[in-house]
Design a protein around this motif. Structure first.
Motif, PDB file in Angstrom:
ATOM      1  N   ARG A  28      -5.608  46.745 -17.860  1.00  0.00           N
ATOM      2  CA  ARG A  28      -4.240  45.931 -18.241  1.00  0.00           C
ATOM      3  C   ARG A  28      -3.181  45.838 -16.978  1.00  0.00           C
ATOM      4  O   ARG A  28      -3.026  44.870 -16.394  1.00  0.00           O
ATOM      5  N   ASP A  29      -2.532  46.954 -16.851  1.00  0.00           N
ATOM      6  CA  ASP A  29      -1.536  46.908 -15.791  1.00  0.00           C
ATOM      7  C   ASP A  29      -2.129  46.795 -14.347  1.00  0.00           C
ATOM      8  O   ASP A  29      -1.564  46.127 -13.430  1.00  0.00           O
ATOM      9  N   GLY A  30      -3.390  47.160 -14.256  1.00  0.00           N
ATOM     10  CA  GLY A  30      -3.963  47.112 -12.897  1.00  0.00           C
ATOM     11  C   GLY A  30      -4.304  45.668 -12.706  1.00  0.00           C
ATOM     12  O   GLY A  30      -4.173  45.268 -11.510  1.00  0.00           O
ATOM     13  N   LEU A  31      -4.664  44.970 -13.559  1.00  0.00           N
ATOM     14  CA  LEU A  31      -5.111  43.537 -13.315  1.00  0.00           C
ATOM     15  C   LEU A  31      -4.169  42.419 -13.445  1.00  0.00           C
ATOM     16  O   LEU A  31      -4.396  41.596 -13.064  1.00  0.00           O
ATOM     17  N   GLN A  32      -3.148  42.668 -14.223  1.00  0.00           N
ATOM     18  CA  GLN A  32      -2.234  41.729 -14.854  1.00  0.00           C
ATOM     19  C   GLN A  32      -1.605  40.896 -13.559  1.00  0.00           C
ATOM     20  O   GLN A  32      -1.133  39.688 -14.003  1.00  0.00           O
ATOM     21  N   ASN A  33      -1.412  41.311 -12.627  1.00  0.00           N
ATOM     22  CA  ASN A  33      -0.704  40.799 -11.404  1.00  0.00           C
ATOM     23  C   ASN A  33      -1.637  39.955 -10.495  1.00  0.00           C
ATOM     24  O   ASN A  33      -1.127  39.564  -9.639  1.00  0.00           O
ATOM     25  N   GLU A  34      -2.995  40.185 -10.681  1.00  0.00           N
ATOM     26  CA  GLU A  34      -3.890  39.545  -9.808  1.00  0.00           C
ATOM     27  C   GLU A  34      -3.440  37.917  -9.929  1.00  0.00           C
ATOM     28  O   GLU A  34      -3.506  37.285 -10.906  1.00  0.00           O
ATOM     29  N   LYS A  35      -3.478  37.290  -8.641  1.00  0.00           N
ATOM     30  CA  LYS A  35      -3.388  35.853  -8.736  1.00  0.00           C
ATOM     31  C   LYS A  35      -4.564  34.971  -9.372  1.00  0.00           C
ATOM     32  O   LYS A  35      -4.449  33.980  -9.837  1.00  0.00           O
ATOM     33  N   ALA A  36      -5.456  35.322  -8.834  1.00  0.00           N
ATOM     34  CA  ALA A  36      -6.774  34.753  -9.461  1.00  0.00           C
ATOM     35  C   ALA A  36      -7.109  35.437 -10.747  1.00  0.00           C
ATOM     36  O   ALA A  36      -7.500  36.521 -10.598  1.00  0.00           O
ATOM     37  N   VAL A  37      -7.380  34.650 -11.558  1.00  0.00           N
ATOM     38  CA  VAL A  37      -8.097  35.035 -12.913  1.00  0.00           C
ATOM     39  C   VAL A  37      -9.280  35.852 -12.951  1.00  0.00           C
ATOM     40  O   VAL A  37     -10.404  35.222 -12.594  1.00  0.00           O
ATOM     41  N   VAL A  38      -9.248  37.082 -13.328  1.00  0.00           N
ATOM     42  CA  VAL A  38     -10.756  37.779 -13.215  1.00  0.00           C
ATOM     43  C   VAL A  38     -11.477  37.601 -14.378  1.00  0.00           C
ATOM     44  O   VAL A  38     -10.770  37.323 -15.586  1.00  0.00           O
ATOM     45  N   PRO A  39     -12.631  37.124 -14.239  1.00  0.00           N
ATOM     46  CA  PRO A  39     -13.577  36.626 -15.345  1.00  0.00           C
ATOM     47  C   PRO A  39     -13.608  37.747 -16.545  1.00  0.00           C
ATOM     48  O   PRO A  39     -13.420  38.654 -16.228  1.00  0.00           O
ATOM     49  N   ALA A  40     -13.651  37.149 -17.854  1.00  0.00           N
ATOM     50  CA  ALA A  40     -13.668  38.123 -18.949  1.00  0.00           C
ATOM     51  C   ALA A  40     -14.789  39.043 -18.856  1.00  0.00           C
ATOM     52  O   ALA A  40     -14.755  40.184 -19.155  1.00  0.00           O
ATOM     53  N   SER A  41     -15.753  38.659 -18.411  1.00  0.00           N
ATOM     54  CA  SER A  41     -17.216  39.391 -18.166  1.00  0.00           C
ATOM     55  C   SER A  41     -17.051  40.688 -17.331  1.00  0.00           C
ATOM     56  O   SER A  41     -17.380  41.474 -17.436  1.00  0.00           O
ATOM     57  N   VAL A  42     -16.160  40.290 -16.284  1.00  0.00           N
ATOM     58  CA  VAL A  42     -15.773  41.226 -15.095  1.00  0.00           C
ATOM     59  C   VAL A  42     -14.859  42.505 -15.819  1.00  0.00           C
ATOM     60  O   VAL A  42     -15.044  43.653 -15.762  1.00  0.00           O
ATOM     61  N   LYS A  43     -14.025  42.083 -16.729  1.00  0.00           N
ATOM     62  CA  LYS A  43     -13.090  43.041 -17.264  1.00  0.00           C
ATOM     63  C   LYS A  43     -13.872  43.783 -18.258  1.00  0.00           C
ATOM     64  O   LYS A  43     -13.553  45.142 -18.275  1.00  0.00           O
ATOM     65  N   VAL A  44     -14.854  43.318 -18.957  1.00  0.00           N
ATOM     66  CA  VAL A  44     -15.515  43.915 -19.983  1.00  0.00           C
ATOM     67  C   VAL A  44     -16.509  44.963 -19.093  1.00  0.00           C
ATOM     68  O   VAL A  44     -16.650  46.108 -19.696  1.00  0.00           O
ATOM     69  N   GLU A  45     -17.012  44.701 -18.205  1.00  0.00           N
ATOM     70  CA  GLU A  45     -17.895  45.410 -17.389  1.00  0.00           C
ATOM     71  C   GLU A  45     -17.054  46.309 -16.646  1.00  0.00           C
ATOM     72  O   GLU A  45     -17.443  47.892 -16.603  1.00  0.00           O
ATOM     73  N   PHE A  46     -15.936  46.240 -16.428  1.00  0.00           N
ATOM     74  CA  PHE A  46     -14.882  47.262 -15.606  1.00  0.00           C
ATOM     75  C   PHE A  46     -14.580  48.488 -16.757  1.00  0.00           C
ATOM     76  O   PHE A  46     -14.551  49.610 -16.584  1.00  0.00           O
ATOM     77  N   VAL A  47     -14.350  47.919 -18.007  1.00  0.00           N
ATOM     78  CA  VAL A  47     -14.008  48.983 -18.952  1.00  0.00           C
ATOM     79  C   VAL A  47     -15.406  49.664 -19.431  1.00  0.00           C
ATOM     80  O   VAL A  47     -15.087  51.074 -19.468  1.00  0.00           O
ATOM     81  N   ARG A  48     -16.373  49.220 -19.440  1.00  0.00           N
ATOM     82  CA  ARG A  48     -17.486  49.815 -19.800  1.00  0.00           C
ATOM     83  C   ARG A  48     -18.007  50.825 -18.780  1.00  0.00           C
ATOM     84  O   ARG A  48     -18.365  52.047 -19.110  1.00  0.00           O
ATOM     85  N   ARG A  49     -17.392  50.518 -17.274  1.00  0.00           N
ATOM     86  CA  ARG A  49     -17.940  51.547 -16.360  1.00  0.00           C
ATOM     87  C   ARG A  49     -16.827  52.734 -16.228  1.00  0.00           C
ATOM     88  O   ARG A  49     -17.120  53.798 -16.140  1.00  0.00           O
TER      89      ARG A  49
END
Length: 313
Positions: free
Chosen positions: A24-45
């Motif tokens: 959440r806080d880590g990715l919220q300021n990224e200029k390019a939108v990170v795909p939802a699939s990457v966010k899901v994999e991030f949480v799982r990892r």
């Protein structure tokens, strides 16, 4: 050397809960939108690496923070792994809470400000008006048996207003915790805090009945003080620390806010001090290296850099 030599430090708690804010806080300021699939994999990892508490997303309107516009998609993909008490999400108002409720979330967070300028920029409200927005959210969430965290930002300094009086921060914290919140996270949003300041604020909170057992600390590393400030807070009795894998982070409304305390740096320090975290450092480093690849830049975490071999020329 993959792990530090363990020499137990005095004055620290035997165990610390890391409240992982990378997704959440880590990715919220990224200029390019990170795909939802990457966010899901991030949480799982992160889960696989042993992080027990992970803030997954934010139910803010996409026009405010486009990066968090896929909250429903991310949580639906995570399923049961995204909605328990150890998977809080940020909700700015009743509409955000309703979206979280529809997915069955059991833990939510509200995000207040200690200063007028940031309250206006982040919430489009004054400090006084923010309470009217949060109170029905907290009341409804608590009545439904949900766990609620209160963030207070700009606790150690504000880029527009400068130094922030300790008493001013405590007043805001007391109002929010008086609504019934379970935990208070005090944020050094622009990373200007120092160890003495940390002690004075925790001391002042304790004097108002908000003891360290109800407080988490959230430090950004703009001036390289995040880890030192965290260790100072732990010696004052705090046992919950916010951190972001790989040192990701920033704030869309405070351009001087840089990355969060890197979870790897925190785990290295605590492991060496004999403090339990439950985190597999190798798995966490591998996760941050993977995420850095998704973002197209190296991780700012010192420990990630130290434990990752340079690419072959």
């Amino acid at each position: 050397m993959r792990l530090p030599q363990v020499e137990a430090a005095t004055g620290l708690p035997p165990e610390v809960t890391i409240y992982e804010v990378g997704p959440r806080d880590g990715l919220q300021n990224e200029k390019a939108v990170v795909p939802a699939s990457v966010k899901v994999e991030f949480v799982r990892r992160l889960v696989a690496a042993g992080l027990s508490t992970i803030e997954t997303t934010s139910f803010v309107p996409a026009r405010w923070v486009p990066q968090m516009g896929d909250a429903e998609e991310v949580l639906e993909a995570l399923g049961a792994d995204g909605v328990g008490r150890a998977r809080p999400a940020l909700v700015p108002n009743l509409r955000g809470l309703e979206r979280a409720e529809a997915l069955g979330l059991q833990a939510v967070a509200v995000f207040g400000s200690a200063t007028e300028t940031f309250a206006q920029k982040n919430l489009n409200r004054s400090v006084g008006e923010q309470y009217a927005m949060f109170e029905p959210v907290v009341t409804r969430a608590k009545d439904a048996g949900r766990w609620v965290r209160a963030y207070v930002s700009m606790c150690f300094g504000d880029p527009w207003e400068g130094p922030v009086p300790v008493g001013q921060v405590v007043d805001v914290a007391e109002r929010l915790m008086g609504m019934g919140c379970d935990q208070l996270s005090i944020g050094d949003t622009i990373g200007v805090g120092t160890t003495g300041h940390v002690h004075r604020l925790l001391e002042a909170l304790d004097a108002r009945g908000i003891g360290p057992e109800r407080v988490a600390v959230h430090f950004h590393d703009t001036y390289g003080q995040a880890l030192a400030n965290t260790m100072a807070a732990l010696r004052d009795g705090v046992t919950v620390v916010d951190a972001a894998a790989g040192g990701l982070g920033g704030c869309p409304y405070a351009k001087s806010a840089t990355g969060n305390l890197a979870t790897e740096d925190l785990v290295w320090a605590l492991t060496g001090a004999g403090v339990r975290t439950g985190v597999d450092l190798d798995a966490l480093v591998a996760t941050s290296v993977w995420m850095a690849q998704q973002l197209g830049r190296p991780s700012p975490s010192n420990v990630v850099r130290a434990l990752t071999p340079p690419p072959t020329p």
